[in-house]
Design a protein around this motif. Sequence first.
Motif, PDB file in Angstrom:
ATOM      1  N   SER A  92      29.396   0.658  -9.314  1.00  0.00           N
ATOM      2  CA  SER A  92      30.638  -0.030  -8.962  1.00  0.00           C
ATOM      3  C   SER A  92      31.701   0.268 -10.011  1.00  0.00           C
ATOM      4  O   SER A  92      31.397   0.491 -11.181  1.00  0.00           O
ATOM      5  N   ASN A  94      36.049  -0.679 -10.856  1.00  0.00           N
ATOM      6  CA  ASN A  94      37.392  -1.172 -10.573  1.00  0.00           C
ATOM      7  C   ASN A  94      38.357  -0.048 -10.916  1.00  0.00           C
ATOM      8  O   ASN A  94      38.260   0.547 -11.989  1.00  0.00           O
ATOM      9  N   LYS A 113      37.963  -2.546  -5.933  1.00  0.00           N
ATOM     10  CA  LYS A 113      36.638  -2.405  -6.515  1.00  0.00           C
ATOM     11  C   LYS A 113      35.793  -1.623  -5.523  1.00  0.00           C
ATOM     12  O   LYS A 113      35.637  -2.031  -4.378  1.00  0.00           O
ATOM     13  N   ASN A 115      32.218  -0.469  -4.551  1.00  0.00           N
ATOM     14  CA  ASN A 115      30.846  -0.881  -4.826  1.00  0.00           C
ATOM     15  C   ASN A 115      29.915  -0.089  -3.912  1.00  0.00           C
ATOM     16  O   ASN A 115      29.929  -0.254  -2.707  1.00  0.00           O
TER      17      ASN A 115
END
Length: 129
Positions: A92, A94, A113, A115
Amino acid sequence: MAGPSFNTVLSKDGRFIFRAKILAGASKTSIPGYKYQYSFIDPISNLEHKGMANYTKLPLPWFFCWQASAGVKYKASKNFYLFSEAGYFNASKNFHYKFFNPQTGGIFPDAKKINQSYISWYGGAGVEL
């Protein structure tokens, strides 16, 4: 990815072996580009509205990923074995980017984000030489 693994014999005859591992590494991917078009008729004005969007491929920076798994290996003979393993993978990140809004003509900052994670189960057979 790299990391430690652990093996231990579960049965007195040595045929059943428990395996576990935790791996870490780096991931590199991108968000794929896509296009779409739409059209609809406004039920009040009876006018047709059309639109379209075109999003280009967005490369992402390198980011951290990890995986953990555990399973059982059964030695059917000296060289042949069967195994079953379950695992979890996670990557993951950001990240910040800018996008162009065609309706306003402006460029706006945004954050997302990403993921990438999954749970897996797999099994199979193998030969040790």
